[in-house]
Scaffold this motif. Structure first.
Motif, short mmCIF file in Angstrom:
data_model
loop_
_atom_site.label_atom_id
_atom_site.label_comp_id
_atom_site.label_asym_id
_atom_site.label_seq_id
_atom_site.Cartn_x
_atom_site.Cartn_y
_atom_site.Cartn_z
N ALA A 287 0.00 -33.91 -46.12
CA ALA A 287 0.20 -34.66 -44.88
C ALA A 287 0.16 -33.74 -43.67
CB ALA A 287 1.52 -35.43 -44.93
N ALA A 288 0.76 -32.55 -43.80
CA ALA A 288 0.75 -31.60 -42.69
C ALA A 288 -0.67 -31.15 -42.35
CB ALA A 288 1.61 -30.39 -43.05
N LEU A 289 -1.54 -31.12 -43.36
CA LEU A 289 -2.94 -30.75 -43.13
C LEU A 289 -3.78 -31.92 -42.62
CD1 LEU A 289 -3.52 -28.66 -46.37
CD2 LEU A 289 -3.48 -27.76 -44.03
N GLY A 290 -3.18 -33.10 -42.57
CA GLY A 290 -3.91 -34.27 -42.14
C GLY A 290 -4.74 -34.92 -43.23
N VAL A 291 -4.42 -34.61 -44.48
CA VAL A 291 -5.12 -35.22 -45.62
C VAL A 291 -4.38 -36.50 -46.00
CG1 VAL A 291 -5.81 -34.96 -48.03
CG2 VAL A 291 -5.95 -33.00 -46.46
N PRO A 292 -4.99 -37.66 -45.88
CA PRO A 292 -4.30 -38.92 -46.19
C PRO A 292 -4.04 -39.08 -47.68
CG PRO A 292 -6.61 -39.35 -45.72
CD PRO A 292 -6.38 -37.89 -45.42
N MET A 293 -2.91 -39.72 -48.00
CA MET A 293 -2.58 -40.00 -49.39
C MET A 293 -3.52 -41.08 -49.94
SD MET A 293 -0.08 -37.91 -49.97
CE MET A 293 -0.90 -36.86 -48.76
N ASP A 294 -3.91 -40.94 -51.17
CA ASP A 294 -4.76 -41.91 -51.84
C ASP A 294 -3.95 -42.53 -52.98
OD1 ASP A 294 -6.68 -43.21 -53.49
OD2 ASP A 294 -8.25 -41.85 -52.80
N ARG A 295 -3.83 -43.84 -52.99
CA ARG A 295 -3.03 -44.53 -54.00
C ARG A 295 -3.54 -44.23 -55.41
NH1 ARG A 295 0.40 -48.91 -53.47
NH2 ARG A 295 -0.32 -49.18 -51.32
N SER A 296 -4.84 -43.99 -55.54
CA SER A 296 -5.40 -43.73 -56.87
C SER A 296 -4.93 -42.40 -57.45
CB SER A 296 -6.94 -43.75 -56.80
OG SER A 296 -7.43 -42.63 -56.09
N TRP A 297 -4.37 -41.52 -56.63
CA TRP A 297 -3.84 -40.25 -57.14
C TRP A 297 -2.61 -40.46 -58.01
CZ3 TRP A 297 -3.90 -37.17 -51.87
CH2 TRP A 297 -5.23 -36.92 -51.52
N ASP A 298 -1.92 -41.58 -57.84
CA ASP A 298 -0.75 -41.92 -58.65
C ASP A 298 0.34 -40.84 -58.54
OD1 ASP A 298 0.79 -43.49 -60.35
OD2 ASP A 298 -0.08 -42.62 -62.18
N LEU A 299 0.59 -40.36 -57.34
CA LEU A 299 1.60 -39.33 -57.14
C LEU A 299 3.00 -39.92 -57.27
CD1 LEU A 299 0.20 -37.28 -54.10
CD2 LEU A 299 -0.23 -36.98 -56.54
N ASP A 300 3.93 -39.11 -57.75
CA ASP A 300 5.34 -39.50 -57.78
C ASP A 300 6.04 -39.14 -56.48
OD1 ASP A 300 5.36 -40.53 -60.43
OD2 ASP A 300 5.45 -38.50 -61.22
N GLY A 301 5.52 -38.16 -55.75
CA GLY A 301 6.16 -37.71 -54.52
C GLY A 301 5.61 -38.41 -53.31
N ALA A 302 6.27 -38.14 -52.17
CA ALA A 302 5.87 -38.70 -50.88
C ALA A 302 6.12 -37.66 -49.81
CB ALA A 302 6.66 -39.98 -50.57
N PRO A 303 5.36 -37.71 -48.70
CA PRO A 303 5.60 -36.72 -47.64
C PRO A 303 7.02 -36.81 -47.08
CG PRO A 303 3.51 -37.86 -47.33
CD PRO A 303 4.22 -38.60 -48.41
N LEU A 304 7.64 -35.66 -46.89
CA LEU A 304 8.94 -35.61 -46.27
C LEU A 304 8.81 -35.87 -44.78
CD1 LEU A 304 10.25 -32.41 -48.07
CD2 LEU A 304 10.91 -34.77 -48.58
N GLU A 305 9.77 -36.57 -44.21
CA GLU A 305 9.75 -36.85 -42.77
C GLU A 305 10.42 -35.70 -42.04
OE1 GLU A 305 11.30 -40.67 -41.79
OE2 GLU A 305 10.04 -41.73 -43.22
N LEU A 306 9.64 -34.96 -41.29
CA LEU A 306 10.14 -33.78 -40.57
C LEU A 306 10.27 -34.09 -39.08
CD1 LEU A 306 7.97 -31.04 -42.30
CD2 LEU A 306 10.18 -31.94 -43.00
#
Length: 306
Positions: A287-306
């Motif tokens: 997220a810090a790099l500006g790379v959007p999350m893709d739902r198909s990645w099936d990640l367990d984590g989420a960007p921290l709100e800074l």
């Protein structure tokens, strides 16, 4: 269009107990906590009654498969699972690393955040520096990364390997133009295995790694292009240790991990992050790099709100 180029530095310090971090004099980490944000959480796994790993490279037998009844994450609180979760943004039942044997990794399906960043934006330059060779050997940080510096702490000696890793990363940050960098330091874990996390040698190892972190940050701040860059810095660990040294089980001391997040040049006020997890590191970096999350990645984590 932003006037800044977004960049990320992730620094991992193996086997670093957060309560010892707070108790000991580590000024660079203290400054990052005071100007950034931080918090702790507990790993959602660990194996009670199993033999504790005597060193971060020992291979232990894989645990039995979990039974029915919902998602069960069966894994030891070891370095392999921890760093794989940090790298990929998913827990061991997805990335497949349940101990330090790396027997069934799923890194093709769940690649590390540097690889994902490169896939999403091929123009980005990615770099990784390790004193634990297994992270490169087994693909936790994959071959698509532009620049990899790999040493074997068992062969070179952990203190020596960390020093050389830090020096290489410092030169790279000063002389090259990376966009996303990961640096692994391992001597804290090795000392804790041998002597426990309450000994003077553990304090010395932590302070040494803290000084290396300071030199990395100084190299970033001295970059000629620094005023046109926005650096997000994340510092984390993979697991803790019991008082006598060792990990793998289910105690709070073994399962408690932390994330410190800061933006160089910005004061976030030393706020508390709400239970940051290891799997949040990768999506936060992306997220810090500006790379959007893709739902198909099936990640367990989420960007921290800074």
């Amino acid at each position: 269009m932003s006037a800044f180029t977004s960049k990320v530095l992730v620094v991992g310090m193996d086997g670093l107990r957060f309560d010892r971090l707070l108790a000991l004099d580590a000024p660079v980490l203290a400054e990052l906590r005071s100007t950034g944000a931080y918090g702790t959480s507990k790993l959602p796994y660990g194996e009670a009654g199993t033999p504790r790993t005597e060193s971060p490279g020992e291979v232990v037998p894989k645990a039995p498969e979990p039974g029915d009844g919902g998602r069960v994450i069966r894994s030891r609180t070891d370095s392999g699972p921890g760093w794989s979760s940090i790298a990929t943004g998913v827990w061991p039942d997805k990335h497949g690393v349940v101990d330090n044997g790396f027997a069934s990794p799923q890194f093709q399906k769940f690649p590390d955040f540097l690889t994902r960043a490169k896939q999403a934006r091929p123009a980005l330059t990615t770099s990784a520096f390790f004193s634990w060779a297994s992270l490169a050997e087994y693909g936790a940080f994959g071959p698509a990364i532009d620049h990899r510096f790999v040493l074997d702490g068992y062969t070179v000696g952990w203190a020596t390997a960390d020093k050389q890793v830090a020096q290489a990363a410092e030169r790279h940050l000063a002389e090259e133009d990376p966009d996303a960098v990961f640096v692994y330091l391992g001597d804290t874990d090795e000392v804790a295995h041998a002597l426990g996390p309450h000994c003077p040698e553990y304090a010395d190892a932590l302070r040494t790694q803290d000084a290396y972190l300071g030199r990395l940050l100084d190299a970033v701040r001295a970059r000629p292009s620094y005023r046109q860059e926005r650096w997000t810095v994340l510092v984390t660990t993979d697991h803790g240790h019991v008082d006598e040294g060792g990990h793998g089980g289910t105690s709070d001391e073994e399962r408690t991990v932390f994330v410190i997040a800061a933006r160089l040049g910005d004061d976030l006020g030393g706020g508390r992050l709400a239970g940051p997890r290891l799997v949040d590191v990768a999506p936060t970096a992306l997220a810090a790099l500006g790379v959007p999350m893709d739902r198909s990645w099936d990640l367990d984590g989420a960007p921290l709100e800074l």
